[in-house]
Design a protein around this motif. Structure first.
Motif, PDB file in Angstrom:
ATOM      1  N   VAL A  36      -0.277  63.656  24.347  1.00  0.00           N
ATOM      2  CA  VAL A  36      -0.696  64.747  23.289  1.00  0.00           C
ATOM      3  C   VAL A  36      -0.736  66.280  23.966  1.00  0.00           C
ATOM      4  CG1 VAL A  36      -2.438  65.660  21.680  1.00  0.00           C
ATOM      5  CG2 VAL A  36      -2.118  63.268  22.237  1.00  0.00           C
ATOM      6  N   ASN A  37       0.278  67.118  23.619  1.00  0.00           N
ATOM      7  CA  ASN A  37       0.211  68.452  24.123  1.00  0.00           C
ATOM      8  C   ASN A  37       0.345  68.599  25.613  1.00  0.00           C
ATOM      9  OD1 ASN A  37      -0.058  69.523  21.522  1.00  0.00           O
ATOM     10  ND2 ASN A  37      -2.072  69.612  21.756  1.00  0.00           N
ATOM     11  N   GLY A  38       1.279  67.662  26.221  1.00  0.00           N
ATOM     12  CA  GLY A  38       1.608  67.537  27.690  1.00  0.00           C
ATOM     13  C   GLY A  38       0.243  66.690  28.540  1.00  0.00           C
ATOM     14  N   ARG A  39      -0.622  66.079  27.711  1.00  0.00           N
ATOM     15  CA  ARG A  39      -1.598  65.407  28.376  1.00  0.00           C
ATOM     16  C   ARG A  39      -1.779  64.081  28.205  1.00  0.00           C
ATOM     17  NH1 ARG A  39      -3.400  69.609  30.933  1.00  0.00           N
ATOM     18  NH2 ARG A  39      -3.210  68.206  32.657  1.00  0.00           N
ATOM     19  N   ASN A  56      -8.928  61.706  28.082  1.00  0.00           N
ATOM     20  CA  ASN A  56      -7.927  62.191  28.537  1.00  0.00           C
ATOM     21  C   ASN A  56      -7.951  62.139  30.028  1.00  0.00           C
ATOM     22  OD1 ASN A  56      -8.909  64.663  29.665  1.00  0.00           O
ATOM     23  ND2 ASN A  56      -8.900  65.471  27.440  1.00  0.00           N
ATOM     24  N   ASN A  86      -8.040  63.432  17.050  1.00  0.00           N
ATOM     25  CA  ASN A  86      -6.532  63.450  17.158  1.00  0.00           C
ATOM     26  C   ASN A  86      -6.213  65.130  17.669  1.00  0.00           C
ATOM     27  OD1 ASN A  86      -5.850  60.860  17.234  1.00  0.00           O
ATOM     28  ND2 ASN A  86      -5.184  61.036  14.982  1.00  0.00           N
ATOM     29  N   SER A  87      -6.905  66.132  16.916  1.00  0.00           N
ATOM     30  CA  SER A  87      -6.398  67.561  16.971  1.00  0.00           C
ATOM     31  C   SER A  87      -6.950  68.024  18.287  1.00  0.00           C
ATOM     32  CB  SER A  87      -7.016  68.199  15.851  1.00  0.00           C
ATOM     33  OG  SER A  87      -8.481  68.459  16.142  1.00  0.00           O
ATOM     34  N   ALA A  90      -6.524  66.267  23.889  1.00  0.00           N
ATOM     35  CA  ALA A  90      -6.001  66.782  25.071  1.00  0.00           C
ATOM     36  C   ALA A  90      -6.689  67.990  25.703  1.00  0.00           C
ATOM     37  CB  ALA A  90      -4.427  67.326  24.954  1.00  0.00           C
ATOM     38  N   ALA A  91      -7.981  68.418  24.796  1.00  0.00           N
ATOM     39  CA  ALA A  91      -8.727  69.412  25.386  1.00  0.00           C
ATOM     40  C   ALA A  91      -9.211  69.272  26.599  1.00  0.00           C
ATOM     41  CB  ALA A  91      -9.680  69.903  24.239  1.00  0.00           C
ATOM     42  N   VAL A  96     -11.086  75.389  24.741  1.00  0.00           N
ATOM     43  CA  VAL A  96      -9.869  74.866  24.109  1.00  0.00           C
ATOM     44  C   VAL A  96      -9.927  74.006  22.771  1.00  0.00           C
ATOM     45  CG1 VAL A  96      -7.821  73.443  24.409  1.00  0.00           C
ATOM     46  CG2 VAL A  96      -8.753  74.866  26.173  1.00  0.00           C
ATOM     47  N   SER A 100      -8.743  74.421  18.711  1.00  0.00           N
ATOM     48  CA  SER A 100      -8.197  73.569  18.136  1.00  0.00           C
ATOM     49  C   SER A 100      -8.789  73.235  16.658  1.00  0.00           C
ATOM     50  CB  SER A 100      -7.912  72.031  18.802  1.00  0.00           C
ATOM     51  OG  SER A 100      -7.104  72.592  19.781  1.00  0.00           O
ATOM     52  N   GLU A 103      -8.354  75.461  13.776  1.00  0.00           N
ATOM     53  CA  GLU A 103      -6.956  75.250  12.912  1.00  0.00           C
ATOM     54  C   GLU A 103      -7.182  74.231  11.928  1.00  0.00           C
ATOM     55  OE1 GLU A 103      -3.925  74.769  15.929  1.00  0.00           O
ATOM     56  OE2 GLU A 103      -4.196  77.037  16.835  1.00  0.00           O
TER      57      GLU A 103
END
Length: 264
Positions: A36-39, A56, A86-87, A90-91, A96, A100, A103
């Motif tokens: 998820v977003n690179g994580r 994560n 889910n949103s 990856a934080a 961070v 998210s 949004e």
């Protein structure tokens, strides 16, 4: 309907979560690793794709519980609360996660309480959404328990909180065996208010456990009530070792195996 217990440790933490659901609800799917977003993220999921807990590769855990004390509900078609984690799964920091959350279409999501555990900075954050505003509360790095119940939330919080307080006085308090005993507890009797919850129409349907040290993060998932014997599904991440400065920050924030008590 859930119980989340966080136990602070000097170098990491452990966390247990009972998921309580209506017996007519589709069975959750076991955890999987995904990017998820690179994580890298590990989480169980609902058949529709949402989740109630995620871990994560920085050792951060996100857990969501419904907020039944807020009776307001979305008018029309709601977005599943399962999409919240889910949103932000990856934080690696609360900031961070804040970005998210901003949004998300929160006006279409029913009330929730979201818990974020960030061991690299020794932070515990709780976000509360009541259909009017999203409030962020920063918690001290010590033991906490969060409780929700669609049956009678104040009573469930009181009964389970008393069970936690009694358990905290045990010599083994803070150990993994202790955490597992707590989450399979039927005190004062198996029913709607026990930590391992049982009703005619609903019950604890799974138990998820997270342990994070300075070098490893592990998620164990039992696809059943914790009072029933079942082999866990286990996933793990190798973490980069926490720096001495981070460990000292955690220590100063009150991390210990017993860690004090805060039932919310």
């Amino acid at each position: 309907m859930c119980t989340v217990t966080f136990i602070a440790r000097r170098r990491g933490y452990c966390l247990g979560m009972n998921r309580d659901e209506k017996l007519t609800r589709p069975t959750g799917l076991p955890p999987k690793k995904r990017m998820v977003n690179g994580r890298a993220v590990i989480s169980p999921s609902e058949p529709g794709g949402g989740t109630w807990i995620a871990l994560n590769d920085h050792g951060a855990t996100l857990a969501l519980i419904n907020w039944y004390s807020i009776t307001a509900r979305v008018g029309g078609k709601a977005v599943s609360r399962g999409e919240v984690i889910n949103s932000i799964s990856a934080a690696t920091s609360p900031e961070v996660a804040d970005a998210s959350l901003d949004e998300l279409p929160l006006n279409r999501i029913n009330p929730f309480r979201l818990i974020g555990i960030y061991p690299e900075t020794g932070q515990i954050v709780e976000w509360r959404w009541n259909l009017k505003q999203l409030v962020r509360k920063n918690r001290r790095w010590k033991s906490h328990q969060w409780i929700s119940s669609g049956f009678d939330e104040p009573t469930a919080q009181g009964v389970r909180g008393e069970t936690f307080q009694r358990a905290e006085r045990q010599h083994s308090a803070g150990s993994l065996d202790w955490l597992r005993r707590l989450h399979r507890s039927h005190s004062p009797h198996a029913g709607p208010f026990s930590t391992c919850m049982h009703r005619a129409d609903a019950a604890t349907v799974s138990y998820t456990e997270v342990t994070v040290s300075s070098y490893e993060a592990v998620m164990r998932y039992h696809a059943n009530a914790p009072c029933k014997t079942s082999a866990p599904i286990v996933h793990r991440f190798r973490l980069r070792q926490l720096s001495p400065q981070v460990v000292e920050t955690n220590r100063r924030r009150g991390a210990s195996q017993s860690g004090g008590l805060n039932v919310i």
